[in-house]
Design an enzyme around this catalytic site. Sequence first.
Site, PDB file in Angstrom:
ATOM      1  N   HIS A 258      -4.329  19.856   7.039  1.00 18.12           N
ATOM      2  CA  HIS A 258      -4.791  20.573   7.805  1.00 18.12           C
ATOM      3  C   HIS A 258      -6.098  19.899   8.187  1.00 18.12           C
ATOM      4  O   HIS A 258      -6.273  19.715   9.573  1.00 18.12           O
ATOM      5  CB  HIS A 258      -5.301  22.170   7.266  1.00 18.12           C
ATOM      6  N   GLU A 259      -6.952  19.692   7.371  1.00 15.82           N
ATOM      7  CA  GLU A 259      -8.235  19.261   7.582  1.00 15.82           C
ATOM      8  C   GLU A 259      -8.147  17.562   8.133  1.00 15.82           C
ATOM      9  O   GLU A 259      -8.815  17.209   9.143  1.00 15.82           O
ATOM     10  CB  GLU A 259      -9.287  18.960   6.396  1.00 15.82           C
TER      11      GLU A 259
HETATM   12 ZN    ZN Z   1      -8.769  24.473  11.297  1.00 12.42          ZN
END
Ligand code: ZN
Length: 493
Positions: A258-259
């Site tokens: 995600h990051e």
């Molecule tokens: Zn996010």
Amino acid sequence: MAAVQSLRDYVREISEIQSAASLAAWDQRTHMPPQGAEARAKIAGRLERLAFERLVSDRMGELLRAAEAEAESEVDRALVREWKRDYTRHRAIPPDFYQKLVETTSRAETAWEKAKAASDFPVFRPHLEEVVSLVREMAELIGYTTSPYDALVEEFEPGMTVARLRPILGDLRTDLVAFLKQLGRGKAPRGLPSGAFPLDTQRQFCREALGWIGYDFEGGRLDDSVHPFTIGVGPGDVRVTNRYAEDDPFSGLFGALHEGGHALYGQGADPALAWTGLAGGSSFGIHESQSRFWENQIGRSLPFWRHAHPHLARHFPHLSRTAPEDIWRHVNRVQPSLIRVEADEVTYNLHICLRFELEVDLLEGRLSVAELPDRWNQAMGEYLGVTPPDDRRGVLQDVHWSGGMFGYFPSYTLGNLYAAQITETAEKEISGFWERVERGELATIREWLREAVHRHGRMYRPEELCTRVTGSGLSAEPFLRYVRAKYGEVYGL
Ligand code: ZN
């Protein structure tokens, strides 16, 4: 071109101050010793004020007026448009009002913490009433055509309105509620062998996964933090942080993907946009689409697990007797629950639809703060089939409203919708898309995203970017097709 150059010089100064503030913020949340906290808070406040004073200064107004008449290239026109937008929005708020908002939300946040801990909504209620009334006043100051909510959502999603969101989120909600009922009749995935997953091994695995998606460690780094985040310090320096759970390697892995998705957006910006304020993302929703793309569209797909499984098994030998399909099913379980941040892909957007509807009703005056808990609980029952046993696990769970952040929640769902829409296009435009994923050849996909999305930074507004990439504006249909296909298969429907 003298006027445009003067504007560029001035925004470079602001951007450099913001860069120093970002570095201080990153350090504060990763490595700063506790005794440094007080001094750091002062420095952060000072840097923020220096940047803000420049943003709303008369000089900025003059520079924008002069540059507007002169700007010709696409970049220069975007430069003027985006800074004029920020300048105008912030100039509309008198300093006294802003001060009052900061103080009120700061008190409200403290009250919210207490109220949440004791599950006592009445403690929070007068504070939230004050915040809602100030936020409505702020919307009046900023101005809008149809709904006061439009003035607020604009901050996070330029160009987005209630009129546009209501039908999209309304249809999405109806279809997801119906689909969730179908899933209830399907076959739930079996669990995996439990065990301990050493944190250092998890960190190593996540570094590898960031490497697969093309995160450039020469232009960033990975550290631990309490809440994972991505921060662009400046050109050539986009950092990610992550956290790990001892009993579950997947929360760390999906956090990293995600990051990493957010970070690829920052790392992929055209170098010509450096220090212009245009190297960031088009909007919160588009930014979230880039994180959701790698986390969910790719990371929770079966082809990805055919690639990733041997690596998972190498790091965590007691999972070596599982099959890629087992992992894929495990990471795609659906379980209606009370808490938004723990929700799966199917139910997550229902948590957002509920918040959006309540926010709009609060802002448009159809709902009072006193009625909030009942409306919340009723909607949770209708949409998700679960009823909060207390307000701590209901209306008090999120910090956003205490901070006056109305209009932010839709960005999360917009990210999911944009991600599905972009994936459908990528599948058509990149030959052998899923075969590449299965072979772990993610570079081609990353390059395609860079060309289509990352490179442009904040040059295009979200709907315009979406149309340029996918050929049409925002739609919930690709997301619905995606969840029906995948979860229909996982649950054997
Ligand atoms: Zn996010």
